[in-house]
Design an enzyme around this catalytic site. Structure first.
Site, PDB file in Angstrom:
ATOM      1  N   ASP A 447      43.808  42.922  40.642  1.00 23.84           N
ATOM      2  CA  ASP A 447      42.797  41.964  41.067  1.00 23.84           C
ATOM      3  C   ASP A 447      41.398  42.514  40.808  1.00 23.84           C
ATOM      4  O   ASP A 447      41.213  43.726  40.621  1.00 23.84           O
ATOM      5  CB  ASP A 447      42.976  41.658  42.556  1.00 23.84           C
ATOM      6  CG  ASP A 447      42.585  40.227  42.913  1.00 23.84           C
ATOM      7  OD1 ASP A 447      41.820  39.612  42.148  1.00 23.84           O
ATOM      8  OD2 ASP A 447      43.050  39.732  43.954  1.00 23.84           O
ATOM      9  N   ASP A 510      43.263  30.811  42.785  1.00 25.30           N
ATOM     10  CA  ASP A 510      43.648  30.975  44.184  1.00 25.30           C
ATOM     11  C   ASP A 510      43.946  29.629  44.838  1.00 25.30           C
ATOM     12  O   ASP A 510      44.483  29.584  45.949  1.00 25.30           O
ATOM     13  CB  ASP A 510      42.536  31.685  44.971  1.00 25.30           C
ATOM     14  CG  ASP A 510      42.462  33.167  44.668  1.00 25.30           C
ATOM     15  OD1 ASP A 510      43.456  33.720  44.161  1.00 25.30           O
ATOM     16  OD2 ASP A 510      41.409  33.777  44.930  1.00 25.30           O
TER      17      ASP A 510
END
Length: 689
Positions: A447, A510
């Site tokens: 990430d 997301d």
């Protein structure tokens, strides 16, 4: 016709040919590279080099004539590919043709400026019916500064073109944009990552549909700051340029030093958008290692930062029961990684040791149990970041990007590590190597949750950071072959062919709302392969949309990417868990048929969303109706990609049927869905010719 063709004579003619296109340019008497053709296949022997002349003292030949790689200077006023600053302060370039090298599939054209610059333009023919272009710039003088350097320019002999790209932000990545080209359009990233706002590609067309019309497409393979420029000229052309963004950029080359631009993959089609997508998907798949991506379960939504060994084992047992092939522990397993009283996180990142409170015996008991359950184990990392309260930052406060004399800002309670520093590169590579060596880990979710900022006086760090990132990921994969690494950057921030060349799949957003994801998936699929697209089934109401969508719709939406599950399985009823297991089993059975992706036409006034995969063995139809309206109107679904003479067996309206590929593509089947959030999947098995 050979893939690379050169005709020497009064005019050097260069042709780069694929099955569906030819790319042609020539050398003028002044030693300039003049672009002639990017379109349907032609023979060099037929090329007519039509004269170009200056129209007036305000329209001189350097500006009128489309060039392969126009530098700054002379009478050039459109976007330049290359701008430099010589040691004497001069900036004008005069690149002259010097010769070429050619093989069956690659052409290199050499250009030279006597003040001290060499430029090699590379053209490579790819097996996927496309070409790859890049440039190599070499300094012949000490201290040459590159102020702007693109990878390639393309010229299209029309002005009335339609441009397709995407726009967006966090939680709303990959929102398709379709606009007519007027003047100059600039699509760029300045955040240090390639996406969220635009993606580094351009798809240009004339009256194109999915299955017809002329389309020109080019995509840049780079994951940092990028710039795509589409520019109409006054002379009936449209120019397309792609490359590293010149925003806050300067690259200094020592004498003899070279810079190689990121490559661009480009193609032309007269068969519409779908053909372009299929060829770009094929290129993307050629970059990917391994076969199908495993069905994963990720524990983030179930636990957030409240990660414990026993809790993760319980979730792993439930994940195995529904058929997951990979269990991934997300954020919260390392350092002192827990929210403070305000809910913020200022510690943990940089301290990549296993939390002894949450995992008293390390990760081994969890991994052992995951492996006993027949799953691989994966884990979340954010190697480019550090928290201000971490041990790492206390020991190395000079390892972050910062501005002299300024207080460094945090975003999401974290700083960005200066990956251009050798010591930082060594730390990140060693940390990942030890993590993978000490633990049986098959999957990393990598990430990057904040943009780069306050990068200091160096104006090459935007580029060098990504080069270092690529090198570290490549080093990790060399030392640990078989480990899959997912590219995640605060959602879909790093989705491009440069990332796909080193990472293994993409976290697209997301936003896991199943209806929103249909639009994200559609726009994503224009260029990038669905096989690389991670899609999860998550809990409702969705944390972002606050929408509650039935489990079947959520699974069907996620199943035409690489399926993942992120629900809190501990809160599900036995019936819901059984449904999850059924859908996972169905996905695994459908996976061998999911090869070529199709965005299908919906002739109904009702809002059906229709998608399909096809393969040699059959096809899979995904149909969604978010909301019934207009009297529950039906639609007619015409499939694509089938063998016309083959027979296909399928179940429709609760009956088993059989039809030819010709019938299914020409007449199709009637589909009538009712209610809100209705969805269905129909499997078509090829049973004979």
């Amino acid at each position: 016709m050979t893939a690379v063709e050169v005709l020497d004579g009064d005019h050097h003619l260069f042709g780069v040919h694929t099955t569906s296109m030819s790319y042609v340019f020539t050398v003028t008497a002044e030693g300039l590279l003049r672009h002639l053709h990017w379109g349907a296949p032609i023979a060099l022997a037929d090329v007519i080099i039509e004269p170009i002349w200056a129209l007036s003292t305000n329209d001189l030949i350097h500006d009128v004539m489309p060039q392969e790689y126009p530098p700054h200077g002379r009478f050039r006023y459109n976007e330049q590919c290359l701008m430099v600053r010589f040691p004497d302060g001069g900036r004008e370039l005069d690149l002259q043709y010097q010769g070429y090298d050619a093989t069956d599939t690659e052409l290199t054209v050499h250009l030279h400026d006597p003040k001290g610059v060499d430029v090699d333009l590379h053209y490579e023919v790819l097996a996927v019916d496309a070409i790859k272009r890049w440039a190599v710039i070499t300094s012949d003088v000490p201290g040459l500064v590159l102020e702007s350097v693109a990878s390639a320019q393309f010229a299209i002999p029309f002005q009335d073109l339609t441009l397709r790209n995407v726009e967006g932000r966090w939680g709303a990545e990959f929102q398709q944009t379709v606009q007519q080209v007027r003047g100059k359009i600039v699509l760029e990233s300045r955040h240090g990552i390639s996406n969220h706002h635009h993606s580094p590609y351009a798809v240009l067309s004339r009256e194109a549909t999915e299955t017809s019309g002329r389309v020109w497409a080019a995509a840049l393979a780079f994951s940092g700051n990028t710039k795509t420029v589409v520019e109409q000229t006054q002379y009936g052309q449209t120019l397309l340029q792609l490359g590293v963004n010149d925003f806050d950029l300067e690259l200094t080359l020592l004498e003899g030093e070279t810079f190689t631009t990121p490559p661009v993959v480009a193609l032309y089609s007269e068969q519409g958008l779908e053909d372009v997508s299929h060829r770009l998907h094929a290129f993307g798949r050629s970059l990917m290692s391994g076969g199908d991506r495993p069905v994963l379960y990720n524990s983030w939504e179930a636990t957030n930062f409240d990660v414990t060994c026993d809790g993760q084992i319980a979730l792993a047992e439930s994940a195995a029961a529904i058929g997951a092939e990979l269990f991934v522990v997300d954020d919260g397993w390392f350092g002192r990684r827990s929210p403070d009283a305000t809910g913020g996180i200022t510690d943990g990142l940089g301290d990549w040791w296993v939390d002894p409170v949450k995992f008293p015996d390390g990760l081994a008991p969890l991994i052992t149990r995951v492996r006993e359950l027949g799953m691989d184990f994966g884990i979340w990392v954010e190697p480019e970041m550090v928290n201000p309260d971490s041990d790492l930052f206390a020991e190395h406060p000079d390892w972050i990007y910062s501005e002299p004399g300024r207080t460094t800002d945090t975003a999401r309670g974290q700083y960005v590590l200066n990956l251009t520093l050798p010591a930082v590169q060594e730390f990140v590579a060693k940390m990942l190597d030890e993590l993978l060596t000490d633990n049986d880990i098959a999957y990393l979710k990598w990430d990057a949750n904040r943009p780069m900022s306050q990068v200091g006086p160096g104006r090459d760090v935007w580029l060098r950071h990504i080069e270092a990132l690529y090198a570290i990921v490549a080093q990790v994969k060399r030392r640990h072959p078989g480990v899959l690494i997912e590219a995640c950057a605060s959602g879909g921030g790093r989705i491009d062919f440069g990332a796909l060349a080193v990472f293994d799949d993409f976290w697209t957003s997301d936003n896991t709302d199943a209806l929103d994801r249909l639009e994200i998936h559609r726009a994503y699929s224009l260029v990038y392969p669905p096989k690389a697209m991670r899609a999860w089934v998550t809990d409702v109401p969705n944390f972002l949309s606050q929408r509650s969508i039935p489990l079947q719709f959520r699974f069907h939406s996620a199943m035409f990417g690489s399926l993942g599950v992120g629900c809190d399985l501990s809160t599900m009823s036995d019936d819901e868990l059984a449904q999850c297991a059924k859908y996972v089993e169905e996905y695994k059975a459908l996976r061998p048929l999911m090869d070529q992706f199709h965005r299908l036409e919906n002739p109904s006034r009702n809002d059906y969303r229709l998608f399909q995969y096809s393969s040699q063995s059959g096809a899979v139809l995904f149909a969604f109706l978010p909301q019934s309206r207009l009297g529950h109107t039906s639609t007619t679904v015409r499939l694509r990609g089938l063998e016309p003479s083959a027979r296909y067996r399928f179940t429709h309206d609760w009956q088993q049927r059989e039809a030819s590929g010709q019938y299914l593509m020409s007449r199709g089947i009637r589909l009538w869905m009712q209610g809100d959030y209705a969805s269905t999947i129909i499997r078509f098995d090829r049973v004979g010719n």
